[in-house]
Design a protein around this motif. Sequence first.
Motif, PDB file in Angstrom:
ATOM      1  N   GLU A  17      44.327  43.391  30.715  1.00 38.43           N
ATOM      2  CA  GLU A  17      44.509  42.225  31.587  1.00 38.43           C
ATOM      3  C   GLU A  17      43.291  42.036  32.488  1.00 38.43           C
ATOM      4  O   GLU A  17      42.784  40.912  32.640  1.00 38.43           O
ATOM      5  CB  GLU A  17      45.767  42.409  32.437  1.00 38.43           C
ATOM      6  N   ALA A  18      42.799  43.125  33.082  1.00 40.81           N
ATOM      7  CA  ALA A  18      41.634  43.030  33.961  1.00 40.81           C
ATOM      8  C   ALA A  18      40.401  42.584  33.179  1.00 40.81           C
ATOM      9  O   ALA A  18      39.581  41.798  33.675  1.00 40.81           O
ATOM     10  CB  ALA A  18      41.376  44.375  34.638  1.00 40.81           C
ATOM     11  N   SER A  19      40.255  43.074  31.953  1.00 40.28           N
ATOM     12  CA  SER A  19      39.113  42.690  31.124  1.00 40.28           C
ATOM     13  C   SER A  19      39.156  41.203  30.797  1.00 40.28           C
ATOM     14  O   SER A  19      38.122  40.514  30.858  1.00 40.28           O
ATOM     15  CB  SER A  19      39.107  43.510  29.827  1.00 40.28           C
ATOM     16  N   ASP A  20      40.336  40.709  30.462  1.00 39.09           N
ATOM     17  CA  ASP A  20      40.459  39.289  30.147  1.00 39.09           C
ATOM     18  C   ASP A  20      40.154  38.426  31.370  1.00 39.09           C
ATOM     19  O   ASP A  20      39.524  37.366  31.263  1.00 39.09           O
ATOM     20  CB  ASP A  20      41.861  38.985  29.617  1.00 39.09           C
ATOM     21  N   PHE A 187      34.171  39.710  43.066  1.00 42.69           N
ATOM     22  CA  PHE A 187      35.228  39.874  42.073  1.00 42.69           C
ATOM     23  C   PHE A 187      35.461  41.351  41.779  1.00 42.69           C
ATOM     24  O   PHE A 187      36.603  41.832  41.757  1.00 42.69           O
ATOM     25  CB  PHE A 187      34.870  39.133  40.788  1.00 42.69           C
ATOM     26  N   MET A 188      34.375  42.102  41.547  1.00 46.13           N
ATOM     27  CA  MET A 188      34.523  43.514  41.189  1.00 46.13           C
ATOM     28  C   MET A 188      35.004  44.353  42.369  1.00 46.13           C
ATOM     29  O   MET A 188      35.773  45.303  42.189  1.00 46.13           O
ATOM     30  CB  MET A 188      33.188  44.051  40.653  1.00 46.13           C
ATOM     31  N   LEU A 189      34.574  44.021  43.581  1.00 44.81           N
ATOM     32  CA  LEU A 189      35.076  44.749  44.753  1.00 44.81           C
ATOM     33  C   LEU A 189      36.574  44.536  44.912  1.00 44.81           C
ATOM     34  O   LEU A 189      37.315  45.470  45.247  1.00 44.81           O
ATOM     35  CB  LEU A 189      34.326  44.294  46.007  1.00 44.81           C
ATOM     36  N   THR A 190      37.034  43.319  44.653  1.00 38.69           N
ATOM     37  CA  THR A 190      38.468  43.048  44.723  1.00 38.69           C
ATOM     38  C   THR A 190      39.216  43.782  43.613  1.00 38.69           C
ATOM     39  O   THR A 190      40.262  44.407  43.847  1.00 38.69           O
ATOM     40  CB  THR A 190      38.731  41.532  44.615  1.00 38.69           C
ATOM     41  N   ALA A 191      38.680  43.730  42.398  1.00 40.04           N
ATOM     42  CA  ALA A 191      39.343  44.352  41.240  1.00 40.04           C
ATOM     43  C   ALA A 191      39.430  45.870  41.381  1.00 40.04           C
ATOM     44  O   ALA A 191      40.365  46.484  40.872  1.00 40.04           O
ATOM     45  CB  ALA A 191      38.607  43.983  39.964  1.00 40.04           C
ATOM     46  N   THR A 192      38.442  46.472  42.050  1.00 42.54           N
ATOM     47  CA  THR A 192      38.411  47.937  42.183  1.00 42.54           C
ATOM     48  C   THR A 192      38.871  48.398  43.556  1.00 42.54           C
ATOM     49  O   THR A 192      38.715  49.577  43.893  1.00 42.54           O
ATOM     50  CB  THR A 192      36.989  48.467  41.930  1.00 42.54           C
ATOM     51  N   GLN A 193      39.425  47.490  44.342  1.00 47.70           N
ATOM     52  CA  GLN A 193      39.879  47.800  45.709  1.00 47.70           C
ATOM     53  C   GLN A 193      38.752  48.405  46.539  1.00 47.70           C
ATOM     54  O   GLN A 193      38.953  49.356  47.299  1.00 47.70           O
ATOM     55  CB  GLN A 193      41.100  48.727  45.663  1.00 47.70           C
TER      56      GLN A 193
END
Length: 250
Positions: A17-20, A187-193
């Motif tokens: 899901e995260a990859s998509d 985006f990546m900071l949000t995705a990786t907390q």
Amino acid sequence: MYDYYLGGKDNFAVDREASDQLSLAAPGTQALAVNNRRYLQRAVRVLAEQFGVRQFLDHGSGLPTQDNVHQIAQQVHPASRVVYIDNDPIVLAHGRALLADNATTTVITADMRDTDGVMSHPDVEKLIDFDEPVAALFVSVLHCVPDSDDPGALVRRVMDRLAPGSFIVVSHLVSDDDPVRERLTDFMLTATQGNWGRVRRTDEVTAFFDGLELLEPGLGEISAWRPDGRPAPVQESAEWIEFGGVARKS
């Protein structure tokens, strides 16, 4: 996520899901991942075949996936020694299960930013002779290191500890477009907390190689680094790329 992009089976629904979602936010991410894996394979093969390197430290290796460092290096020199370094205990458990019958390859759980801790780890001391050349790999991982931990200083610490004739292999997400860098980093900071670094400029990554001798063709988009004839997947957007190269310590 990386394994999913490469067509592997070692991933979960949340990874897919995260990859998509990442592919929607940053078109071409899967092509970038495939090109990055092929760059790693080419760099390891060149160092093993052309420069006789038989020791590899893979910083931030992630889950073992298709045609990994030890497989490439040991095809050239069966006694090649490889250490995978990652801070995820799942990587340790999965990797050691896969490598149970391989006496010259191991996985350690460590923070790659702790150079002293990595190099003094008993499993590293058992396999790696630091009086002989070593290839230090930082493939698609330094953008995970925040500025407060200074990825350039990390590279210098590692290279200072390695013998002359050692090599470094780097790839790093870059963009020279300020809004693109900010959007992808957010985006990546949000995705990786918050457990990430940032997309950097090409000149910032170029500085990681100061004082080292770059191998031809120098630094650039990684699919152009010594291509092996396989068609490279086309990245849909050129606003951000994996940038890097290979260099030697004299």
